[in-house]
Design a protein around this motif. Structure first.
Motif, PDB file in Angstrom:
ATOM      1  N   MET A 143       0.827  -1.213   0.000  1.00  0.00           N
ATOM      2  CA  MET A 143       0.000   0.000   0.000  1.00  0.00           C
ATOM      3  C   MET A 143       0.860   1.261   0.000  1.00  0.00           C
ATOM      4  O   MET A 143       0.487   2.275  -0.600  1.00  0.00           O
ATOM      5  CB  MET A 143      -1.007   0.004   1.150  1.00  0.00           C
ATOM      6  N   LEU A 144       2.015   1.210   0.634  1.00  0.00           N
ATOM      7  CA  LEU A 144       2.904   2.363   0.606  1.00  0.00           C
ATOM      8  C   LEU A 144       3.464   2.586  -0.789  1.00  0.00           C
ATOM      9  O   LEU A 144       3.549   3.730  -1.261  1.00  0.00           O
ATOM     10  CB  LEU A 144       4.049   2.183   1.605  1.00  0.00           C
ATOM     11  N   ARG A 145       3.846   1.508  -1.445  1.00  0.00           N
ATOM     12  CA  ARG A 145       4.350   1.641  -2.815  1.00  0.00           C
ATOM     13  C   ARG A 145       3.277   2.235  -3.734  1.00  0.00           C
ATOM     14  O   ARG A 145       3.574   3.075  -4.598  1.00  0.00           O
ATOM     15  CB  ARG A 145       4.802   0.285  -3.342  1.00  0.00           C
ATOM     16  N   GLU A 146       2.044   1.807  -3.553  1.00  0.00           N
ATOM     17  CA  GLU A 146       0.954   2.322  -4.384  1.00  0.00           C
ATOM     18  C   GLU A 146       0.701   3.800  -4.123  1.00  0.00           C
ATOM     19  O   GLU A 146       0.438   4.574  -5.059  1.00  0.00           O
ATOM     20  CB  GLU A 146      -0.312   1.506  -4.144  1.00  0.00           C
ATOM     21  N   ILE A 147       0.775   4.210  -2.866  1.00  0.00           N
ATOM     22  CA  ILE A 147       0.593   5.631  -2.537  1.00  0.00           C
ATOM     23  C   ILE A 147       1.720   6.465  -3.144  1.00  0.00           C
ATOM     24  O   ILE A 147       1.482   7.541  -3.711  1.00  0.00           O
ATOM     25  CB  ILE A 147       0.527   5.820  -1.008  1.00  0.00           C
ATOM     26  N   LEU A 148       2.948   5.986  -3.054  1.00  0.00           N
ATOM     27  CA  LEU A 148       4.076   6.705  -3.643  1.00  0.00           C
ATOM     28  C   LEU A 148       3.908   6.834  -5.148  1.00  0.00           C
ATOM     29  O   LEU A 148       4.159   7.907  -5.724  1.00  0.00           O
ATOM     30  CB  LEU A 148       5.391   5.985  -3.326  1.00  0.00           C
ATOM     31  N   ALA A 149       3.471   5.757  -5.795  1.00  0.00           N
ATOM     32  CA  ALA A 149       3.284   5.797  -7.246  1.00  0.00           C
ATOM     33  C   ALA A 149       2.193   6.781  -7.634  1.00  0.00           C
ATOM     34  O   ALA A 149       2.336   7.549  -8.604  1.00  0.00           O
ATOM     35  CB  ALA A 149       2.961   4.404  -7.770  1.00  0.00           C
ATOM     36  N   GLU A 150       1.085   6.784  -6.892  1.00  0.00           N
ATOM     37  CA  GLU A 150      -0.033   7.662  -7.227  1.00  0.00           C
ATOM     38  C   GLU A 150       0.306   9.131  -6.995  1.00  0.00           C
ATOM     39  O   GLU A 150      -0.164  10.005  -7.724  1.00  0.00           O
ATOM     40  CB  GLU A 150      -1.268   7.275  -6.424  1.00  0.00           C
ATOM     41  N   THR A 151       1.105   9.414  -5.976  1.00  0.00           N
ATOM     42  CA  THR A 151       1.464  10.800  -5.678  1.00  0.00           C
ATOM     43  C   THR A 151       2.729  11.240  -6.396  1.00  0.00           C
ATOM     44  O   THR A 151       3.072  12.433  -6.365  1.00  0.00           O
ATOM     45  CB  THR A 151       1.670  10.986  -4.164  1.00  0.00           C
ATOM     46  N   ASP A 152       3.421  10.295  -7.023  1.00  0.00           N
ATOM     47  CA  ASP A 152       4.685  10.571  -7.710  1.00  0.00           C
ATOM     48  C   ASP A 152       5.705  11.189  -6.752  1.00  0.00           C
ATOM     49  O   ASP A 152       6.398  12.152  -7.074  1.00  0.00           O
ATOM     50  CB  ASP A 152       4.457  11.490  -8.920  1.00  0.00           C
ATOM     51  N   VAL A 153       5.771  10.615  -5.546  1.00  0.00           N
ATOM     52  CA  VAL A 153       6.710  11.057  -4.521  1.00  0.00           C
ATOM     53  C   VAL A 153       7.761   9.970  -4.306  1.00  0.00           C
ATOM     54  O   VAL A 153       7.438   8.780  -4.254  1.00  0.00           O
ATOM     55  CB  VAL A 153       5.978  11.363  -3.194  1.00  0.00           C
ATOM     56  N   ASP A 154       9.012  10.378  -4.192  1.00  0.00           N
ATOM     57  CA  ASP A 154      10.085   9.427  -3.922  1.00  0.00           C
ATOM     58  C   ASP A 154      10.019   8.982  -2.467  1.00  0.00           C
ATOM     59  O   ASP A 154       9.617   9.748  -1.582  1.00  0.00           O
ATOM     60  CB  ASP A 154      11.436  10.078  -4.202  1.00  0.00           C
ATOM     61  N   VAL A 155      10.433   7.754  -2.216  1.00  0.00           N
ATOM     62  CA  VAL A 155      10.365   7.214  -0.859  1.00  0.00           C
ATOM     63  C   VAL A 155      11.160   8.064   0.128  1.00  0.00           C
ATOM     64  O   VAL A 155      10.809   8.168   1.312  1.00  0.00           O
ATOM     65  CB  VAL A 155      10.847   5.746  -0.831  1.00  0.00           C
ATOM     66  N   ALA A 156      12.209   8.724  -0.339  1.00  0.00           N
ATOM     67  CA  ALA A 156      13.023   9.560   0.539  1.00  0.00           C
ATOM     68  C   ALA A 156      12.286  10.818   0.988  1.00  0.00           C
ATOM     69  O   ALA A 156      12.715  11.476   1.941  1.00  0.00           O
ATOM     70  CB  ALA A 156      14.320   9.956  -0.168  1.00  0.00           C
ATOM     71  N   ASP A 157      11.189  11.127   0.328  1.00  0.00           N
ATOM     72  CA  ASP A 157      10.416  12.326   0.642  1.00  0.00           C
ATOM     73  C   ASP A 157       9.081  11.991   1.298  1.00  0.00           C
ATOM     74  O   ASP A 157       8.121  12.762   1.202  1.00  0.00           O
ATOM     75  CB  ASP A 157      10.177  13.149  -0.622  1.00  0.00           C
ATOM     76  N   ALA A 158       9.013  10.847   1.972  1.00  0.00           N
ATOM     77  CA  ALA A 158       7.772  10.406   2.608  1.00  0.00           C
ATOM     78  C   ALA A 158       8.062   9.863   3.998  1.00  0.00           C
ATOM     79  O   ALA A 158       9.181   9.428   4.292  1.00  0.00           O
ATOM     80  CB  ALA A 158       7.078   9.340   1.757  1.00  0.00           C
ATOM     81  N   VAL A 159       7.038   9.887   4.844  1.00  0.00           N
ATOM     82  CA  VAL A 159       7.154   9.325   6.192  1.00  0.00           C
ATOM     83  C   VAL A 159       5.846   8.613   6.522  1.00  0.00           C
ATOM     84  O   VAL A 159       4.767   9.079   6.174  1.00  0.00           O
ATOM     85  CB  VAL A 159       7.446  10.414   7.242  1.00  0.00           C
ATOM     86  N   MET A 160       5.958   7.463   7.183  1.00  0.00           N
ATOM     87  CA  MET A 160       4.799   6.713   7.659  1.00  0.00           C
ATOM     88  C   MET A 160       4.648   6.964   9.154  1.00  0.00           C
ATOM     89  O   MET A 160       5.604   6.826   9.922  1.00  0.00           O
ATOM     90  CB  MET A 160       4.999   5.215   7.409  1.00  0.00           C
ATOM     91  N   VAL A 161       3.438   7.340   9.566  1.00  0.00           N
ATOM     92  CA  VAL A 161       3.146   7.623  10.969  1.00  0.00           C
ATOM     93  C   VAL A 161       2.107   6.624  11.462  1.00  0.00           C
ATOM     94  O   VAL A 161       1.008   6.537  10.898  1.00  0.00           O
ATOM     95  CB  VAL A 161       2.621   9.056  11.151  1.00  0.00           C
ATOM     96  N   GLY A 162       2.428   5.869  12.499  1.00  0.00           N
ATOM     97  CA  GLY A 162       1.475   4.875  12.972  1.00  0.00           C
ATOM     98  C   GLY A 162       1.726   4.434  14.397  1.00  0.00           C
ATOM     99  O   GLY A 162       2.783   4.712  14.977  1.00  0.00           O
ATOM    100  N   ASP A 163       0.735   3.718  14.946  1.00  0.00           N
ATOM    101  CA  ASP A 163       0.788   3.309  16.351  1.00  0.00           C
ATOM    102  C   ASP A 163       1.121   1.846  16.541  1.00  0.00           C
ATOM    103  O   ASP A 163       1.123   1.365  17.676  1.00  0.00           O
ATOM    104  CB  ASP A 163      -0.553   3.607  17.036  1.00  0.00           C
ATOM    105  N   THR A 164       1.394   1.113  15.465  1.00  0.00           N
ATOM    106  CA  THR A 164       1.679  -0.316  15.608  1.00  0.00           C
ATOM    107  C   THR A 164       2.968  -0.693  14.895  1.00  0.00           C
ATOM    108  O   THR A 164       3.442   0.011  14.002  1.00  0.00           O
ATOM    109  CB  THR A 164       0.552  -1.191  15.019  1.00  0.00           C
ATOM    110  N   GLU A 165       3.493  -1.847  15.282  1.00  0.00           N
ATOM    111  CA  GLU A 165       4.685  -2.350  14.615  1.00  0.00           C
ATOM    112  C   GLU A 165       4.394  -2.693  13.164  1.00  0.00           C
ATOM    113  O   GLU A 165       5.304  -2.682  12.327  1.00  0.00           O
ATOM    114  CB  GLU A 165       5.246  -3.564  15.352  1.00  0.00           C
ATOM    115  N   TYR A 166       3.126  -2.973  12.826  1.00  0.00           N
ATOM    116  CA  TYR A 166       2.779  -3.253  11.426  1.00  0.00           C
ATOM    117  C   TYR A 166       3.055  -2.027  10.558  1.00  0.00           C
ATOM    118  O   TYR A 166       3.547  -2.142   9.433  1.00  0.00           O
ATOM    119  CB  TYR A 166       1.315  -3.657  11.301  1.00  0.00           C
TER     120      TYR A 166
END
Length: 214
Positions: A143-166
């Motif tokens: 799902m992260l790869r799909e979001i990056l592809a849709e937004t045309d953002v490089d992985v180095a310019d993104a951050v995931m924020v969450g409350d679980t180890e998943y």
């Protein structure tokens, strides 16, 4: 920067309702009514994956019935909208005002996330989102790869924020930066074991993480 947010336990304070709905649904199926801690542990996974983890000895028919009953219980409880965590709205506004983009990566279903967007009137803040019934469940990073592809953002310019180890593990799998939130379902110790770039105790502390500072 693209800020990708988990929903349950990160943006929305939904743990208690998830637990109670799963307990009622499992009782209707005739499966054990599990303790809150056991159910809280699987929050963040897609519903089929969560049920399989909670009831590994159940058969396919029981799991299908449990999914149906859980959905019924969730809809029945929707009359009272779930609260967002304190500081969420003001923080989202400030992130957008600083030029950052927002997205959601959640274990919820598309129907469930859209209901939350409708209840809080904030769907327009998240032009891109992925739900577990549309792609692979966390901790798979698809799902992260799909979001990056849709937004045309490089992985180095993104951050995931969450409350679980998943959340943190799927970010780590593609070398994406991650921020854990300590007020959700997994303990600070579990989050720390995934080596996030930061762990915050309040949603507004996102604004203090250097890459997001305006």
């Amino acid at each position: 920067m693209l800020v990708i947010l988990d929903w349950d336990g990160t943006v929305c304070n939904s743990e208690a309702r998830i637990v109670s709905c799963m307990q009622r649904a499992s009782d209707r199926v005739g499966l054990p009514v599990l303790e809150p801690a056991a159910i809280g542990n699987i929050i963040g996974l897609g519903l089929p994956e969560a049920i399989a983890a909670l009831f590994p000895e159940s058969h396919s028919e029981q799991r299908a019935r449990l999914r149906g009953f859980y959905s019924e219980e969730w809809v029945a409880a929707r009359a009272e909208p779930l609260p967002l965590f304190d500081g969420v709205l003001v923080t989202l506004d400030q992130l957008l005002g600083a030029g950052h983009q927002l997205a959601v990566a959640t274990g919820k279903s598309r129907r469930g996330l859209n209901r939350e967007f409708e209840d809080h009137g904030i769907g327009h803040l998240f032009p891109v989102s992925r739900c577990a019934d549309e792609t692979a469940s966390k901790p798979d990073p698809k799902m992260l790869r799909e979001i990056l592809a849709e937004t045309d953002v490089d992985v180095a310019d993104a951050v995931m924020v969450g409350d679980t180890e998943y959340d943190l593990k799927m970010a780590s799998a593609i070398n994406m930066a991650s921020v854990g939130v300590s007020y959700g379902v997994h303990s600070r110790e579990r989050l720390d074991g995934c080596r996030p770039h930061r762990i915050i105790d309040h949603f507004t502390e996102l604004l203090e993480w250097p890459p997001l500072v305006a």
